[in-house]
Design a protein around this motif. Structure first.
Motif, PDB file in Angstrom:
ATOM      1  N   ASP A  95       0.815  -1.213   0.000  1.00  0.00           N
ATOM      2  CA  ASP A  95       0.000   0.000   0.000  1.00  0.00           C
ATOM      3  C   ASP A  95       0.850   1.265   0.000  1.00  0.00           C
ATOM      4  O   ASP A  95       0.308   2.380  -0.048  1.00  0.00           O
ATOM      5  CB  ASP A  95      -0.952   0.006   1.192  1.00  0.00           C
ATOM      6  N   GLU A  96       2.167   1.107   0.087  1.00  0.00           N
ATOM      7  CA  GLU A  96       3.089   2.241  -0.026  1.00  0.00           C
ATOM      8  C   GLU A  96       4.241   1.831  -0.947  1.00  0.00           C
ATOM      9  O   GLU A  96       5.374   1.636  -0.492  1.00  0.00           O
ATOM     10  CB  GLU A  96       3.634   2.654   1.358  1.00  0.00           C
TER      11      GLU A  96
ATOM     12  N   LYS B  50       7.833   2.707   6.161  1.00  0.00           N
ATOM     13  CA  LYS B  50       6.789   3.115   7.113  1.00  0.00           C
ATOM     14  C   LYS B  50       5.670   2.080   7.166  1.00  0.00           C
ATOM     15  O   LYS B  50       5.263   1.641   8.248  1.00  0.00           O
ATOM     16  CB  LYS B  50       6.234   4.488   6.730  1.00  0.00           C
ATOM     17  N   SER B  51       5.191   1.691   5.996  1.00  0.00           N
ATOM     18  CA  SER B  51       4.137   0.680   5.964  1.00  0.00           C
ATOM     19  C   SER B  51       4.673  -0.686   6.373  1.00  0.00           C
ATOM     20  O   SER B  51       3.978  -1.453   7.056  1.00  0.00           O
ATOM     21  CB  SER B  51       3.532   0.601   4.558  1.00  0.00           C
TER      22      SER B  51
ATOM     23  N   LYS C  87       4.851  -0.822  10.108  1.00  0.00           N
ATOM     24  CA  LYS C  87       3.506  -0.820  10.682  1.00  0.00           C
ATOM     25  C   LYS C  87       2.849  -2.188  10.545  1.00  0.00           C
ATOM     26  O   LYS C  87       2.268  -2.716  11.508  1.00  0.00           O
ATOM     27  CB  LYS C  87       2.658   0.241   9.990  1.00  0.00           C
ATOM     28  N   GLN C  88       2.957  -2.777   9.350  1.00  0.00           N
ATOM     29  CA  GLN C  88       2.352  -4.095   9.145  1.00  0.00           C
ATOM     30  C   GLN C  88       3.066  -5.172   9.952  1.00  0.00           C
ATOM     31  O   GLN C  88       2.429  -6.091  10.489  1.00  0.00           O
ATOM     32  CB  GLN C  88       2.371  -4.448   7.655  1.00  0.00           C
TER      33      GLN C  88
ATOM     34  N   LEU D  80       7.978  -2.301  -0.778  1.00  0.00           N
ATOM     35  CA  LEU D  80       7.105  -1.598   0.159  1.00  0.00           C
ATOM     36  C   LEU D  80       7.912  -0.583   0.962  1.00  0.00           C
ATOM     37  O   LEU D  80       9.015  -0.877   1.440  1.00  0.00           O
ATOM     38  CB  LEU D  80       6.453  -2.619   1.103  1.00  0.00           C
TER      39      LEU D  80
ATOM     40  N   GLU E  20       4.186   2.859  17.270  1.00  0.00           N
ATOM     41  CA  GLU E  20       3.322   1.691  17.062  1.00  0.00           C
ATOM     42  C   GLU E  20       3.566   0.634  18.145  1.00  0.00           C
ATOM     43  O   GLU E  20       2.618   0.020  18.665  1.00  0.00           O
ATOM     44  CB  GLU E  20       3.582   1.086  15.686  1.00  0.00           C
TER      45      GLU E  20
END
Length: 667
Positions: free
Chosen positions: A412-413, A422-423, A426-427, A419, A491
């Motif tokens: 998604d980024e 940041k994503s 997070k994932q 990727l 996070e």
């Protein structure tokens, strides 16, 4: 057409082939001359200190070229010309690939590296950034040779044309026999000359300064200094064949005993620390989160540009964490995979290729396997293809429960190679929330990968004069990764994992930017040889303990091989019986006589920095004061440490290459 016009017509048709007569008579000479120019150009462009081409090097180069091409003298003139053109193209391609590879890795391509050739397609952007318009000189002769080859191969008139006359088809059997014998003798004579041109200078080197070069080489460029680039590839092919096909995995009892003794002594050092250091077991049962940051070097930490912090989040995190400012990467040709091996198995990389691709089926005392034996779950996270660097196989060998590769993430980024970090962070954090505890999570970032170009929408650092340069792109990339680190810390806190985990990150290797001028401009000072080495090898290492304990900057030297022993020490897991090189860094008192050894035989102990000579000559080795980088007039003070560094490399190579970990455990 009139009769007088016919001779003129024929002369015009034959005119394009007149240049071929002298070329055919001097074809082998022309081939050697053209390739010698390319080898000299390669040498000038790589420009390794003390390795500029001299008379002996040119003799070896000519001899190697003759040895590669002597057999063409056994062919008819047309076949010989085509063979020499094909050799020119093939050898030029090899030399140029070496040049591009050297610009990134500061080393030459080896057979194990070629076995990883499937990864080259994934390196497209990085490779393009390493090309230069001046490189076209390597293929300048192709403008003549390739058309000539097509004419010889497909031109009917050229095939019928008898040039030179002495190579024409002989009508009698006796004449054909004389031609065959003459070609055979000429080829053998060329082989003898080529062999002598190579043997004499190489033997001279082996009889003097390079006596141990072929039995204990620590850097491929040292071999290049004796054999030349083409000779190096010949020797590398022999070395690989000898290792894998001729003598197999043979290791003597004496070598096994040598390795066992060395690792037992290092294990005893760790045992004494376990028994005496009050931090042993202080964080028993805590989770471990370890991040490997791509091409992240320590010279950017704490720096500003145009009034803006390059790494504001890491700077903030340092106030509640332990930061080691004399920490170094210990990688070689395997780069990212070497860092992974060093951090997770505490063993040195091999001088050629990657352990991940060469020895993925061997046994290792890895962090993942050791923690699993002590009740931990162990998982690896990397949002890229699982086959890259043979991770699918190697991570199974190292004992991970699961490897979350690219398919496990939502892209998604999209950023750079895959990727965005940041994503990715997070994932990965969301996945960690669902794991049983205690766990070990190993994450490999990707966004700061060469050539560091990020889309404008994520560029938030004003790099000023560096805008549009690879150095400016690098600063933008590490600034983005720094922001990703800050978001991941938030996070982890929100997930309730920050206070129950040991959180660590380190850089995997240097950024492969060869021009030192932007470094000096950025840092505001001229850099000595010692400064450059420390910047080249320096990567960050940060350890955040669950209770914010022992926060501060620590100056003792350390390296990637110390990461696993450090984790095991904090968790209270003894490692004295583990086949590991490193020692814990997080202790009440720094370990005296701590030494960090690099693949080329360099080392530092915090008092001196020793840089061996690339050409192998002891008198060219340099010894510096670690504190200020000033050279020591007497380099003998580094000799004992250099000998110990060599012993460490030998012991590690024996264990890795010959799969001795199970043997040393008595299995």
């Amino acid at each position: 057409m009139t009769i007088p016009d016919l001779p003129m017509k024929r002369r015009r048709l034959r005119a394009p082939f007149r240049f071929a007569a002298p070329l055919l008579r001097l074809d082998l000479f022309a081939f050697v001359l053209l390739m010698l120019f390319k080898l000299a150009l390669f040498d000038r462009l790589v420009h390794v200190p003390y390795m500029d081409m001299n008379g002996d090097d040119r003799m070896v180069a000519v001899g190697t070229l003759v040895l590669v091409s002597f057999w063409t003298l056994w062919l008819p003139w047309r076949g010989r010309l085509l063979a020499l053109i094909a050799l020119d193209v093939a050898l030029t391609a090899i030399v140029y690939c070496d040049l591009v590879y050297f610009r990134y890795f500061q080393d030459l391509i080896t057979v194990p590296v070629l076995l990883q050739a499937g990864q080259v397609g994934e390196l497209g952007a990085s490779i393009r950034a390493l090309l230069s318009p001046g490189d076209l000189w390597f293929a300048a002769d192709w403008l003549l040779l390739l058309p000539l080859g097509c004419i010889v191969l497909f031109g009917k008139r050229f095939r019928r044309h008898r040039l030179p006359r002495q190579t024409a088809y002989a009508r009698s059997r006796a004449e054909r026999t004389r031609i065959v014998v003459r070609r055979l003798l000429l080829g053998l004579a060329a082989f003898a000359v080529g062999f002598a041109l190579v043997f004499v200078p190489v033997h001279k080197a082996r009889a003097s300064w390079a006596s141990e070069l072929f039995t204990g080489n620590w850097w491929n460029m040292s071999l290049y200094n004796v054999t030349g680039v083409l000779g190096f590839h010949g020797y590398d092919l022999y070395r690989y064949a000898d290792e894998h096909w001729l003598h197999g995995n043979g290791v003597t009892a004496a070598q096994t005993a040598q390795a066992k003794q060395w690792f037992q002594a290092r294990g005893e050092t760790r045992r004494q620390l376990d028994e005496s250091d009050p931090l042993f077991g202080r964080y028993r049962g805590k989770n471990v989160i370890l991040i490997q940051l791509e091409a992240f070097q320590s010279f950017v930490i704490g720096q500003r540009i145009n009034g803006q912090e390059v790494t504001p989040n890491i700077n903030k995190l340092m106030t509640s964490s332990m930061y080691f400012d004399n920490f170094y990467h210990q990688t070689a040709q395997g780069r990212t995979s070497d860092a992974d091996l060093a951090a997770n198995a505490s063993l040195q990389p091999m001088p050629s290729g990657s352990v991940f691709t060469r020895f993925a089926q061997h046994g290792y005392d890895s962090m993942a396997r050791t923690l699993k034996e002590n009740g931990y779950a162990a998982n690896a996270f990397h949002a890229y293809d699982g086959g890259f660097w043979n991770r699918n196989i190697m991570y199974d060998t190292l004992g991970y429960d699961r490897f979350y590769s690219k398919n496990a993430f939502v892209i998604d980024e999209p950023l750079g190679w895959s990727l965005g970090d940041k994503s990715f962070f997070k994932q990965a954090t969301a996945m960690m929330k669902t794991q049983r505890q205690p766990f070990y999570s190993f994450l490999i970032s990707l966004s700061s990968h060469h050539p560091y170009t990020l889309p404008a929408k994520v560029q938030t650092l004003d790099v000023g004069a560096f805008k549009g340069t690879i150095f400016g792109d690098y600063l933008e990339a590490v600034h983005y990764v720094d922001a990703a680190i800050g978001e991941m810390a938030d996070e982890l806190k929100a997930a309730g994992l920050w206070d129950t985990s040991i959180f660590m990150f380190y850089g995997d290797h240097d950024n492969s930017i060869p021009d030192w001028q932007p470094f000096e401009h950025f840092l505001g000072r001229q850099l000595s040889d010692a400064d450059r080495f420390r910047i080249l090898k320096g990567v960050p290492f940060l350890v955040h303990l669950p209770d914010d304990a022992r926060a501060g900057t620590y100056h003792q030297v350390g390296g990637q091989l110390d990461i696993t022993p450090t984790v095991l020490h904090l968790l209270g897991i003894p490692s004295s019986d583990q086949v590991m090189i490193g020692t814990p860094l997080v202790t009440e008192q720094p370990l005296p006589d701590k030494r960090v050894v690099f693949r080329n035989g360099a080392f530092t102990d915090g008092r001196v920095l020793y840089l061996p000579a690339e050409d192998g000559l002891p008198e060219h080795g340099k010894c510096y004061r670690f504190a200020d980088g000033s050279p020591l007039a007497d380099a003998s003070g580094c000799q004992a440490g250099a000998d110990e560094a060599r012993n460490e490399l030998q012991a590690s190579d024996l264990v890795v290459e010959h799969d001795l970990v199970p043997v040393l455990h008595g299995e």
